[in-house]
Design a protein around this motif. Structure first.
Motif, PDB file in Angstrom:
ATOM      1  N   SER A 130      15.214  69.222  67.063  1.00  0.00           N
ATOM      2  CA  SER A 130      13.848  69.432  67.553  1.00  0.00           C
ATOM      3  C   SER A 130      13.680  68.850  68.952  1.00  0.00           C
ATOM      4  O   SER A 130      12.958  69.405  69.774  1.00  0.00           O
ATOM      5  N   GLY A 131      14.376  67.749  69.250  1.00  0.00           N
ATOM      6  CA  GLY A 131      14.323  67.176  70.593  1.00  0.00           C
ATOM      7  C   GLY A 131      14.933  68.103  71.627  1.00  0.00           C
ATOM      8  O   GLY A 131      14.382  68.292  72.720  1.00  0.00           O
ATOM      9  N   LYS A 132      16.076  68.698  71.305  1.00  0.00           N
ATOM     10  CA  LYS A 132      16.725  69.634  72.225  1.00  0.00           C
ATOM     11  C   LYS A 132      15.863  70.878  72.421  1.00  0.00           C
ATOM     12  O   LYS A 132      15.737  71.393  73.530  1.00  0.00           O
ATOM     13  N   LEU A 133      15.253  71.368  71.331  1.00  0.00           N
ATOM     14  CA  LEU A 133      14.359  72.520  71.446  1.00  0.00           C
ATOM     15  C   LEU A 133      13.161  72.169  72.323  1.00  0.00           C
ATOM     16  O   LEU A 133      12.763  72.956  73.180  1.00  0.00           O
ATOM     17  N   ALA A 134      12.599  70.974  72.134  1.00  0.00           N
ATOM     18  CA  ALA A 134      11.459  70.541  72.947  1.00  0.00           C
ATOM     19  C   ALA A 134      11.837  70.476  74.423  1.00  0.00           C
ATOM     20  O   ALA A 134      11.053  70.868  75.282  1.00  0.00           O
ATOM     21  N   GLU A 135      13.040  69.993  74.724  1.00  0.00           N
ATOM     22  CA  GLU A 135      13.493  69.935  76.114  1.00  0.00           C
ATOM     23  C   GLU A 135      13.598  71.336  76.711  1.00  0.00           C
ATOM     24  O   GLU A 135      13.197  71.550  77.858  1.00  0.00           O
ATOM     25  N   GLN A 136      14.119  72.288  75.931  1.00  0.00           N
ATOM     26  CA  GLN A 136      14.224  73.658  76.429  1.00  0.00           C
ATOM     27  C   GLN A 136      12.837  74.272  76.634  1.00  0.00           C
ATOM     28  O   GLN A 136      12.586  74.930  77.635  1.00  0.00           O
ATOM     29  N   LEU A 137      11.927  74.033  75.697  1.00  0.00           N
ATOM     30  CA  LEU A 137      10.560  74.540  75.829  1.00  0.00           C
ATOM     31  C   LEU A 137       9.872  73.933  77.049  1.00  0.00           C
ATOM     32  O   LEU A 137       9.170  74.620  77.792  1.00  0.00           O
ATOM     33  N   ALA A 138      10.084  72.634  77.261  1.00  0.00           N
ATOM     34  CA  ALA A 138       9.486  71.958  78.419  1.00  0.00           C
ATOM     35  C   ALA A 138      10.069  72.504  79.719  1.00  0.00           C
ATOM     36  O   ALA A 138       9.340  72.708  80.697  1.00  0.00           O
ATOM     37  N   ALA A 139      11.376  72.755  79.735  1.00  0.00           N
ATOM     38  CA  ALA A 139      12.008  73.328  80.932  1.00  0.00           C
ATOM     39  C   ALA A 139      11.420  74.704  81.224  1.00  0.00           C
ATOM     40  O   ALA A 139      11.071  75.008  82.369  1.00  0.00           O
ATOM     41  N   ASP A 140      11.271  75.519  80.188  1.00  0.00           N
ATOM     42  CA  ASP A 140      10.683  76.855  80.366  1.00  0.00           C
ATOM     43  C   ASP A 140       9.236  76.754  80.866  1.00  0.00           C
ATOM     44  O   ASP A 140       8.812  77.518  81.726  1.00  0.00           O
TER      45      ASP A 140
END
Length: 118
Positions: free
Chosen positions: A7-17
């Motif tokens: 979930s942390g990695k997904l959050a980082e990708q969502l934040a980058a997007d």
């Protein structure tokens, strides 16, 4: 990998997007120096921006930005100093925090705190 890491990695990708959608240029992800890691490094309007991303599936235990304590800030600053040195950056910098929140319906929301600390 543990679920919280996923979930942390997904959050980082969502934040980058999210940031790219606002016109930020993504420079690097997961920059490591010693024990410190900077989740996202971006450029925007002449600034080099170091971003800490925090994911929360609710606010019952507090908001994401409350979990960036003084120890974490010191580690981020140390890693940022190294990145600045290695990349010979001579312009202004900023430290941001992005809280990524999932509500009860599964919808993702963001809270972006520009110039959160130094």
């Amino acid at each position: 990998m543990a679920e919280h890491n996923d979930s942390g990695k997904l959050a980082e990708q969502l934040a980058a997007d999210f940031l790219v959608g606002k016109g930020y240029e993504l420079v690097e992800t997961n920059y490591r120096h010693g024990h410190a890691e900077i989740d996202l490094i971006t450029k925007h309007k002449g600034l080099l921006i170091f971003v800490e991303v925090k994911f929360r599936s609710g606010t019952g235990f507090g908001f994401a930005e409350e979990f960036v304590d003084s120890v974490k800030r010191k580690l981020l600053i140390k890693a940022a100093d190294q990145f600045i040195y290695v990349n010979d950056w001579h312009n202004d910098i900023r430290f941001d925090i992005i809280g990524v929140y999932k509500d009860r319906t599964g919808k993702i929301n963001f809270r972006h705190f520009e110039d959160a600390f130094y």
